[in-house]
Design an enzyme around this catalytic site. Structure first.
Site, PDB file in Angstrom:
ATOM      1  N   ARG A   8       0.812  -1.215   0.000  1.00  0.00           N
ATOM      2  CA  ARG A   8       0.000   0.000   0.000  1.00  0.00           C
ATOM      3  C   ARG A   8       0.851   1.275   0.000  1.00  0.00           C
ATOM      4  O   ARG A   8       0.424   2.302  -0.528  1.00  0.00           O
ATOM      5  CB  ARG A   8      -0.920   0.019   1.229  1.00  0.00           C
ATOM      6  CG  ARG A   8      -1.923  -1.137   1.308  1.00  0.00           C
ATOM      7  CD  ARG A   8      -3.087  -0.937   0.347  1.00  0.00           C
ATOM      8  NE  ARG A   8      -4.066  -1.991   0.441  1.00  0.00           N
ATOM      9  CZ  ARG A   8      -5.121  -1.965   1.254  1.00  0.00           C
ATOM     10  NH1 ARG A   8      -5.316  -0.941   2.064  1.00  0.00           N
ATOM     11  NH2 ARG A   8      -5.976  -2.958   1.264  1.00  0.00           N
ATOM     12  N   ASP A  27     -16.661   7.110   5.778  1.00  0.00           N
ATOM     13  CA  ASP A  27     -15.416   6.347   5.740  1.00  0.00           C
ATOM     14  C   ASP A  27     -14.297   7.245   6.247  1.00  0.00           C
ATOM     15  O   ASP A  27     -14.370   8.481   6.108  1.00  0.00           O
ATOM     16  CB  ASP A  27     -15.109   5.861   4.321  1.00  0.00           C
ATOM     17  CG  ASP A  27     -14.135   4.681   4.327  1.00  0.00           C
ATOM     18  OD1 ASP A  27     -14.610   3.524   4.235  1.00  0.00           O
ATOM     19  OD2 ASP A  27     -12.918   4.911   4.441  1.00  0.00           O
TER      20      ASP A  27
END
Length: 276
Positions: free
Chosen positions: A41, A143
């Site tokens: 990531r 989120d």
């Protein structure tokens, strides 16, 4: 330093430091074995910044030296897989149980509490729109990642993502892109108008969102330790209307941390008794 030079490998010390920061800010715990996920990531980001490796990256985000980069790290590490009509039993329960029992005199409210790029919220919107007129329901999505919240708000998806949507709902509620939007589709304006998205940390104060008839929090608490789960569940149940429901991922459970919630069926819980 060259901006696209190969970043030096992630050491145990650097991994623990990144994991500690993520836990402090989001409640998500990255245990041993997640080093590959972190490098997958973050490696591109480290190279984009022209850093020699993770030691420099840790220095950059440590001690709040760079709040923007800390937020970027959280964005990159917290994006979860999602797709339309994922775990369909939950949407069947929404349609077959919750909608018929909906309250009279106020709008039915749902919170997609880890909405990612919006597929869960828009799936629920299709389900509700089939059974109730638009003014009688609303959906809030949230989120922690500002990046995915922006994607959810745009509601533009690759045409391949439409494969999970039943054909009749696809025709009714979605539009195929043309010209510069070739290969994409979008959710129709009427449904988008019933769904709003917020960038929100579940570890913070979420009471401003109000109360809900159902909260979807699916496949998120698998990343939390028991104390964090217990605290979060306690706060979420205080945001449910009496007899409201909390729906978690099919592989998750609230064993020993359910508080005032009682299991209706695996992964589906109802707030028991009166709630003030």
């Amino acid at each position: 330093m060259l901006p696209f030079a190969t970043a030096a490998g992630l050491t145990d010390t650097e991994f623990r430091h990144i994991a500690k920061l993520l836990h402090e800010h989001t409640g998500i715990r990255l245990g041993p074995g997640k080093e590959t996920l972190v490098t997958a990531r973050l490696d591109k980001r480290v190279r984009q910044l022209g850093l020699s490796g993770y030691a420099e990256y840790v220095d950059l985000i440590d001690d709040r030296h760079d709040e923007a980069e800390l937020h970027q790290m959280i964005n990159l590490l917290t994006t979860n897989e999602t797709f339309f009509f994922r775990e369909p039993r939950h949407f069947e329960f929404l349609a077959q149980v919750l909608v018929p029992a909906r309250p009279v005199g106020r709008a039915f409210r749902m919170w997609s509490a880890a909405s990612s790029t919006g597929e869960e919220a828009y799936t629920a919107a299709m389900v509700l729109a089939e059974r109730m007129p638009p003014p009688s329901w609303e959906i809030v999505g949230s989120d922690i990642s500002s990046r995915v919240v922006e994607v959810a708000g745009r509601a533009l998806y690759p045409i391949e993502a439409a494969g999970k949507i039943p054909p009749e709902l696809l025709r009714k509620y979605c539009l195929r892109g043309r010209e510069e939007y070739e290969g994409l589709f979008t959710i129709g304006r009427e449904l988008r108008g019933r769904v709003e998205f917020h960038c929100l940390n579940l570890m913070g104060d979420v009471r401003k969102l109000g109360r809900f008839d159902v909260i979807f929090l699916r496949n998120v608490m698998i990343y939390f330790d028991v104390d964090t789960k217990r605290d979060l569940v306690s706060r979420l149940q205080n945001m449910l209307h009496p007899d409201g429901h909390l729906i978690i991922g099919s592989s998750e459970s609230l064993n020993s941390i359910s508080g005032g919630l009682r299991m209706v069926e695996p992964s589906i819980y109802r707030l028991a008794g009166a709630h003030v």
